[in-house]
Motif scaffolding. Structure first.
Motif, PDB file in Angstrom:
ATOM      1  N   ASP A 142     -38.913 -84.189 -12.264  1.00 45.29           N
ATOM      2  CA  ASP A 142     -39.440 -82.820 -12.223  1.00 45.29           C
ATOM      3  C   ASP A 142     -39.918 -82.457 -13.619  1.00 45.29           C
ATOM      4  O   ASP A 142     -39.238 -82.757 -14.595  1.00 45.29           O
ATOM      5  N   ASP A 175     -49.054 -87.421 -10.655  1.00 45.91           N
ATOM      6  CA  ASP A 175     -48.325 -86.577  -9.701  1.00 45.91           C
ATOM      7  C   ASP A 175     -47.331 -87.403  -8.883  1.00 45.91           C
ATOM      8  O   ASP A 175     -47.312 -88.632  -8.945  1.00 45.91           O
ATOM      9  N   THR A 222     -41.004 -79.716  -3.664  1.00 43.81           N
ATOM     10  CA  THR A 222     -42.270 -79.070  -3.971  1.00 43.81           C
ATOM     11  C   THR A 222     -42.340 -77.638  -3.487  1.00 43.81           C
ATOM     12  O   THR A 222     -41.617 -77.255  -2.565  1.00 43.81           O
ATOM     13  N   ASP A 235     -40.679 -84.451  -7.607  1.00 43.33           N
ATOM     14  CA  ASP A 235     -41.572 -83.302  -7.625  1.00 43.33           C
ATOM     15  C   ASP A 235     -42.969 -83.819  -7.294  1.00 43.33           C
ATOM     16  O   ASP A 235     -43.320 -84.950  -7.628  1.00 43.33           O
ATOM     17  N   ILE A 236     -43.772 -82.995  -6.646  1.00 36.26           N
ATOM     18  CA  ILE A 236     -45.114 -83.431  -6.268  1.00 36.26           C
ATOM     19  C   ILE A 236     -46.146 -83.076  -7.340  1.00 36.26           C
ATOM     20  O   ILE A 236     -46.948 -83.906  -7.734  1.00 36.26           O
ATOM     21  N   SER A 237     -46.114 -81.847  -7.816  1.00 35.13           N
ATOM     22  CA  SER A 237     -47.115 -81.377  -8.787  1.00 35.13           C
ATOM     23  C   SER A 237     -46.588 -81.547 -10.208  1.00 35.13           C
ATOM     24  O   SER A 237     -45.739 -80.776 -10.657  1.00 35.13           O
TER      25      SER A 237
END
Length: 182
Positions: free
Chosen positions: A34, A119, A145, A112-114
């Protein structure tokens, strides 16, 4: 394909229940990824309370590098010799490793995606490719996310994500998911 998404929204404070760790079947080795230091610190507190071993990364590229380097500290079974090698045909039979016995870098990856640099979707695709190339048992990858759309979930699953949690993550829900994984 069965639904794999799990919604976990609401209170993200660590649980103070002393029995939380006792409910899990075993401690896990977890990679937490993250770019938000506060989110990462909440997860670190949770992991410490539940006696999980963990490593952290703050972007997707760092996650892939951490994933790969973690395997260096865990020995892998010998590669079976080629079946065409007549002198080692008997040895081939004795070193075939069943899928459940294959090594894996982490039991669980919280991704985490973003994130900057790379990414979480690209990082997960890289991790899955590495697992396939090495014949590793796949880690369970759980997306963390704020993106809750059906399109975002579908893209996550297409990238190799196993479960989808929306932020803020409820730690009681995470505990339930880890119980199912274990």
């Amino acid at each position: 394909m069965p639904a794999r998404a799990a919604s976990a929204v609401g209170d993200s404070r660590p649980s103070s229940s002393p029995t939380e760790a006792a409910n899990l079947t075993r401690p896990f080795t977890i990679l937490m990824v993250d770019d938000n230091r506060i989110n990462l610190q909440l997860l670190v507190t949770y992991m410490n309370r539940n006696r999980h071993t963990y490593e952290t990364a703050t972007n997707g590229l760092e996650a892939v590098e951490t994933y790969k380097s973690h395997l260096l500290s865990h020995p892998q079974p010998p590669r079976p010799p080629s079946p065409s090698d007549a002198s080692s045909a008997a040895a081939f039979e004795s070193v075939v490793v069943s899928p459940s016995e294959r090594p894996k870098a982490f039991d669980v990856v919280l991704m985490d995606i973003s994130m900057p640099i790379m990414d979480g979707l690209e990082a997960t695709r890289n991790i899955r490719q590495y697992e396939r190339e090495r014949g590793l048992k796949p880690s369970t990858v759980i997306a963390l996310t704020g993106l809750a759309s059906a399109t975002a979930q579908q893209e996550a699953f297409s990238s190799g994500i196993d479960l989808f949690l929306t932020k803020p993550v409820r730690l009681k829900e995470l505990t339930k998911i880890l119980e199912r994984v274990g």
